[in-house]
Design an enzyme around this catalytic site. Structure first.
Site, mmCIF file in Angstrom:
data_model
loop_
_atom_site.group_PDB
_atom_site.id
_atom_site.type_symbol
_atom_site.label_atom_id
_atom_site.label_comp_id
_atom_site.label_asym_id
_atom_site.label_seq_id
_atom_site.Cartn_x
_atom_site.Cartn_y
_atom_site.Cartn_z
ATOM 1 N N HIS A 1 16.947 -10.321 128.583
ATOM 2 C CA HIS A 1 16.045 -10.484 127.441
ATOM 3 C C HIS A 1 16.396 -11.728 126.629
ATOM 4 O O HIS A 1 15.512 -12.344 126.020
ATOM 5 C CB HIS A 1 16.087 -9.237 126.549
ATOM 6 C CG HIS A 1 15.305 -8.089 127.100
ATOM 7 N ND1 HIS A 1 14.336 -7.435 126.376
ATOM 8 C CD2 HIS A 1 15.328 -7.491 128.311
ATOM 9 C CE1 HIS A 1 13.802 -6.466 127.112
ATOM 10 N NE2 HIS A 1 14.397 -6.480 128.287
ATOM 11 N N HIS B 1 17.110 -2.730 138.063
ATOM 12 C CA HIS B 1 16.511 -1.438 137.691
ATOM 13 C C HIS B 1 17.100 -0.290 138.503
ATOM 14 O O HIS B 1 16.606 0.831 138.456
ATOM 15 C CB HIS B 1 14.999 -1.488 137.862
ATOM 16 C CG HIS B 1 14.304 -2.210 136.749
ATOM 17 N ND1 HIS B 1 12.945 -2.342 136.677
ATOM 18 C CD2 HIS B 1 14.807 -2.844 135.649
ATOM 19 C CE1 HIS B 1 12.625 -3.022 135.576
ATOM 20 N NE2 HIS B 1 13.749 -3.342 134.944
#
Length: 324
Positions: free
Chosen positions: A64, A191
């Site tokens: 991020h 993920h």
């Protein structure tokens, strides 16, 4: 794993100090703060031992950070009375434990070598050390990033991939960060660990797929039943589901195996199986874990070098949450 076992790779790392064209280099702090990477490594190892969810938090923090303004530590800055920062953007609902660990590492480093290590670099090293803790992955991290002075809540929604994206949208947004479609599929393997808030996927995948009022037909029906028990229409905003229900704290290729059985949690995850090129990458990664691990490290280095501040740009923050 004990922290003492994790410092061994750094002996190899410092044997060769090389610079890239962006001004970053492996072993950047070998002279100015020789114990820097070891201190960060030990801080992360201790945190993971107490909380196995830490690797997911720190790897996502790095991602991020890098996708907004480059890897400049802007994700760490707190909001002020006259500015809402990135971390408080509605799309940045990140685990706060990641920020705490960066703060702890920064405090230790300031005590050892004040004003030397940037917060942006600490995030990059911590992400690598998290991957090592969660799955044994290791790569040499280039240092030399400087900290940015700007953090705006309006920017993350414009730069981060949305959990409802299709392959074309994912490919396009990764391309804006100098990352290829193969890099995108490779990095999606992160993920394999962590969880996602129900609000990120339940509407699209469980209840109102394409506005139809049904569930996404690409989702395994048995998996959908289990998810609906967790992510009910009236579920708390804090309700979460594991991204990988089988090995949720292990960074491995199980993510890619799951996709082949329609067990991807996010629409953007399962979308990788709906495209010929990306589904081929998924199958290769699932079959050859050693190759994926190497590709993951290379892609993380590539991501970590995009649009960074170096030299005299930016600053070296004294505290990661505040500008100097």
């Amino acid at each position: 794993m004990e922290a003492s076992l994790l410092v061994i790779p750094f002996v190899i790392l410092f044997l060769s100090v090389r610079a890239n064209r962006d001004g970053l280099k492996v072993g950047f702090y070998s002279q100015t703060c020789p114990k820097a990477e070891e201190i960060i490594n030990e801080t992360v190892a201790k945190a993971v031992k107490a909380n196995p969810g830490v690797p997911a938090a720190l790897i996502r923090l790095h991602f991020h950070d890098c996708f907004v303004r480059g890897c400049d530590g802007s994700i760490l800055l707190d909001s002020t009375a006259d500015n809402v920062a990135e971390k408080d953007s509605f799309v940045n609902n990140l685990n706060p434990v990641g920020y705490d660990i960066i703060d702890e590492a920064k405090s230790k480093l300031e005590a050892k070598c004040a004003g030397v290590l940037s917060c942006a670099d600490i995030v990059a090293y911590a992400a690598r050390d998290s991957a090592y803790q969660a799955g044994g992955l290791f790569w040499a991290v280039e240092g030399g990033r400087r900290d940015g002075r700007t953090s705006l809540a309006i920017e993350p929604p414009l730069n981060l991939p949305c959990p409802s994206f299709d392959v074309n949208q994912l490919t396009q947004i990764f391309a804006t960060k100098n990352l290829t479609q193969e890099d995108m599929v490779t990095l999606s393997g992160a993920h394999s660990i962590g969880a996602s808030h129900c609000a990120s996927f339940s509407v699209d995948r469980l209840y109102y797929f394409n506005g139809s009022g049904g569930q996404d037909p690409s989702m395994n029906c048995h998996y959908a039943v289990k998810l609906k028990a967790i992510c009910t229409p009236s579920a708390s905003p804090e309700a979460v589901a594991l991204l990988d229900p089988f090995t949720p704290t292990k960074l491995d290729v199980n993510y890619y195996i799951n996709l082949q059985y329609n067990l991807g949690l996010l629409k953007s995850d399962q979308a990788l199986m709906l495209d010929d090129a990306t589904s081929r990458e998924v199958k290769i990664n699932a079959k050859y874990p050693t190759i994926w691990r190497k590709k993951f490290g290379r892609a993380m280095v590539k991501m970590g070098a995009f649009d960074v501040l170096t030299g005299t740009q930016g600053e070296i923050r004294k505290k990661c949450r505040f500008r100097n």
